[in-house]
Scaffold this motif. Sequence first.
Motif, PDB file in Angstrom:
ATOM      1  N   ASP A 171       0.815  -1.215   0.000  1.00  0.00           N
ATOM      2  CA  ASP A 171       0.000   0.000   0.000  1.00  0.00           C
ATOM      3  C   ASP A 171       0.849   1.265   0.000  1.00  0.00           C
ATOM      4  N   ALA A 172       2.146   1.121   0.303  1.00  0.00           N
ATOM      5  CA  ALA A 172       3.047   2.275   0.257  1.00  0.00           C
ATOM      6  C   ALA A 172       3.792   2.369  -1.065  1.00  0.00           C
ATOM      7  N   ASN A 173       3.639   1.357  -1.914  1.00  0.00           N
ATOM      8  CA  ASN A 173       4.308   1.341  -3.213  1.00  0.00           C
ATOM      9  C   ASN A 173       3.367   1.954  -4.245  1.00  0.00           C
ATOM     10  N   VAL A 174       3.119   3.257  -4.084  1.00  0.00           N
ATOM     11  CA  VAL A 174       2.048   3.913  -4.836  1.00  0.00           C
ATOM     12  C   VAL A 174       2.505   5.261  -5.386  1.00  0.00           C
ATOM     13  N   THR A 175       1.694   5.767  -6.296  1.00  0.00           N
ATOM     14  CA  THR A 175       1.838   7.124  -6.812  1.00  0.00           C
ATOM     15  C   THR A 175       0.482   7.797  -6.738  1.00  0.00           C
ATOM     16  N   PHE A 176       0.452   9.015  -6.235  1.00  0.00           N
ATOM     17  CA  PHE A 176      -0.799   9.772  -6.135  1.00  0.00           C
ATOM     18  C   PHE A 176      -1.079  10.520  -7.428  1.00  0.00           C
ATOM     19  N   THR A 177      -2.300  10.383  -7.934  1.00  0.00           N
ATOM     20  CA  THR A 177      -2.780  11.253  -9.010  1.00  0.00           C
ATOM     21  C   THR A 177      -4.077  11.889  -8.532  1.00  0.00           C
ATOM     22  N   GLN A 178      -4.551  12.892  -9.250  1.00  0.00           N
ATOM     23  CA  GLN A 178      -5.738  13.620  -8.812  1.00  0.00           C
ATOM     24  C   GLN A 178      -6.997  12.761  -8.859  1.00  0.00           C
ATOM     25  N   THR A 179      -6.997  11.696  -9.655  1.00  0.00           N
ATOM     26  CA  THR A 179      -8.209  10.891  -9.801  1.00  0.00           C
ATOM     27  C   THR A 179      -8.098   9.492  -9.217  1.00  0.00           C
ATOM     28  N   ALA A 180      -6.863   9.023  -8.978  1.00  0.00           N
ATOM     29  CA  ALA A 180      -6.700   7.647  -8.499  1.00  0.00           C
ATOM     30  C   ALA A 180      -5.320   7.456  -7.899  1.00  0.00           C
ATOM     31  N   LEU A 182      -2.141   5.037  -7.965  1.00  0.00           N
ATOM     32  CA  LEU A 182      -1.517   4.013  -8.792  1.00  0.00           C
ATOM     33  C   LEU A 182      -0.722   3.086  -7.885  1.00  0.00           C
ATOM     34  N   LYS A 183      -1.166   1.847  -7.770  1.00  0.00           N
ATOM     35  CA  LYS A 183      -0.504   0.874  -6.907  1.00  0.00           C
ATOM     36  C   LYS A 183       0.393  -0.003  -7.773  1.00  0.00           C
ATOM     37  N   HIS A 184       1.683   0.068  -7.541  1.00  0.00           N
ATOM     38  CA  HIS A 184       2.654  -0.562  -8.421  1.00  0.00           C
ATOM     39  C   HIS A 184       2.921  -2.022  -8.016  1.00  0.00           C
ATOM     40  N   THR A 185       3.189  -2.843  -8.990  1.00  0.00           N
ATOM     41  CA  THR A 185       3.498  -4.250  -8.716  1.00  0.00           C
ATOM     42  C   THR A 185       4.993  -4.468  -8.481  1.00  0.00           C
ATOM     43  N   SER A 186       5.844  -3.684  -9.138  1.00  0.00           N
ATOM     44  CA  SER A 186       7.289  -3.827  -8.966  1.00  0.00           C
ATOM     45  C   SER A 186       7.839  -2.679  -8.126  1.00  0.00           C
ATOM     46  N   SER A 187       9.031  -2.885  -7.595  1.00  0.00           N
ATOM     47  CA  SER A 187       9.720  -1.851  -6.831  1.00  0.00           C
ATOM     48  C   SER A 187      10.841  -1.303  -7.709  1.00  0.00           C
ATOM     49  N   ASP A 188      10.585  -0.162  -8.307  1.00  0.00           N
ATOM     50  CA  ASP A 188      11.582   0.498  -9.163  1.00  0.00           C
ATOM     51  C   ASP A 188      12.221   1.613  -8.342  1.00  0.00           C
ATOM     52  N   VAL A 189      13.462   1.396  -7.929  1.00  0.00           N
ATOM     53  CA  VAL A 189      14.100   2.267  -6.944  1.00  0.00           C
ATOM     54  C   VAL A 189      15.096   3.207  -7.620  1.00  0.00           C
ATOM     55  N   GLY A 190      14.847   4.502  -7.513  1.00  0.00           N
ATOM     56  CA  GLY A 190      15.788   5.492  -8.004  1.00  0.00           C
ATOM     57  C   GLY A 190      16.903   5.706  -6.992  1.00  0.00           C
ATOM     58  N   VAL A 191      18.092   5.992  -7.476  1.00  0.00           N
ATOM     59  CA  VAL A 191      19.253   6.230  -6.604  1.00  0.00           C
ATOM     60  C   VAL A 191      19.883   7.551  -7.007  1.00  0.00           C
ATOM     61  N   ALA A 192      19.910   8.506  -6.079  1.00  0.00           N
ATOM     62  CA  ALA A 192      20.466   9.824  -6.375  1.00  0.00           C
ATOM     63  C   ALA A 192      21.967   9.720  -6.622  1.00  0.00           C
ATOM     64  N   VAL A 193      22.403  10.245  -7.758  1.00  0.00           N
ATOM     65  CA  VAL A 193      23.812  10.228  -8.146  1.00  0.00           C
ATOM     66  C   VAL A 193      24.262  11.667  -8.387  1.00  0.00           C
ATOM     67  N   SER A 194      25.305  12.089  -7.693  1.00  0.00           N
ATOM     68  CA  SER A 194      25.843  13.434  -7.874  1.00  0.00           C
ATOM     69  C   SER A 194      26.703  13.470  -9.128  1.00  0.00           C
ATOM     70  N   PRO A 260       8.936  13.729  -7.621  1.00  0.00           N
ATOM     71  CA  PRO A 260       7.740  13.255  -8.305  1.00  0.00           C
ATOM     72  C   PRO A 260       8.108  12.343  -9.485  1.00  0.00           C
ATOM     73  N   PRO A 261       7.362  11.244  -9.727  1.00  0.00           N
ATOM     74  CA  PRO A 261       6.046  10.924  -9.176  1.00  0.00           C
ATOM     75  C   PRO A 261       6.085  10.005  -7.951  1.00  0.00           C
ATOM     76  N   HIS A 262       7.222   9.925  -7.278  1.00  0.00           N
ATOM     77  CA  HIS A 262       7.340   9.032  -6.131  1.00  0.00           C
ATOM     78  C   HIS A 262       6.475   9.510  -4.972  1.00  0.00           C
ATOM     79  N   ALA A 263       6.128   8.586  -4.085  1.00  0.00           N
ATOM     80  CA  ALA A 263       5.411   8.936  -2.854  1.00  0.00           C
ATOM     81  C   ALA A 263       6.334   8.888  -1.645  1.00  0.00           C
ATOM     82  N   THR A 264       7.550   8.367  -1.814  1.00  0.00           N
ATOM     83  CA  THR A 264       8.494   8.253  -0.707  1.00  0.00           C
ATOM     84  C   THR A 264       9.920   8.473  -1.218  1.00  0.00           C
TER      85      THR A 264
END
Length: 323
Positions: A171-180, A182-194, A260-264
């Motif tokens: 339930d935390a693997n989601v993206t908020f949009t104005q109408t719904a 989005l609950k994701h099935t995979s964990s696509d993890v971004g990594v900040a790179v300087s 964005p579009p991450h929730a965490t």
Amino acid sequence: MALSGDERLAPGGADGRIFASPLARRLAKEGGLDLSALKGSGPHGRIIERDVKSALGSGARPVATASSAPVIEAPVGMSDAVVRQLFAPGSFTEIPHDSMRKAIARRMVEAVRTIPHFALQTDCEIDALLRLREDYNSAAPKSANGEPEWKVSVNDIIVKAMALALQKVPDANVTFTQTAMLKHTSSDVGVAVSIPGGLVTPIVRNAETKNFREIAIELKDLARRARERKLKPNEYEGGTTAVSNLGMFGVKNFAAVINPPHATILAVGAGEERIVARNGAPVVATIMSVTLSVDHRAVDGALGATLLAEFKRLIEHPAAMLA
């Protein structure tokens, strides 16, 4: 009578309008001034250029009166001209923004203005993780040049832990949009790179399915190509969460801005030896502080806390991630 886009109601005048020259309105908008609180010195009380410049020069920032009509607009910072006037000529060098810095600035302003952030923090004991990492790396076979075929970092393991935590707390693997939501099935993890001039966040897709070695090799390649500015858009756009690690710079803890579009987004501090209580006795343990920034529209407090607790469990029992 309908008011034009830059006319505001104010006490005084016959119909409540503010009378100001176009130049005065532009200068007031750039400087963050509320025209309804200024007194004009032009003909018939008209606000003119010198009135706005006088207010800006005094450092005043008049606010709307209680009877002013509300105006909904984005906050306006100081104009470039006003900022430059605060510093002596010749005391600075101007470095024009490149497209990357402009994009970073635009996205961060968007994130702060539109995402209601809150942060959750916890401490993780990482002694078991450090031991497992050492054993895992020591098992790497040597390549032809004698170098190990992989070298897993603490950050690689953190990426895996975050990916698995999101699978455990879907339930935390989601993206908020104005109408719904989005609950994701995979964990696509971004990594900040300087990188020179800014940062980029390449994404490890389906990170929950990859082992430490695969994540380490993929991240090394992504980071190299990010610094060379050779990433393709699909390698840094999207994703369901992100990790930002400043531990290597000695930062103990911090809160990151959601991308964005991450929730965490998980902000990771340095591991350090601290004295902790265990079974009533003081012991020395290696502690890493982490802070989870959360989009409150998508993830509530209890849900965010559950996600962070699952991440902590995996970090403190890293053998569970080898299954």
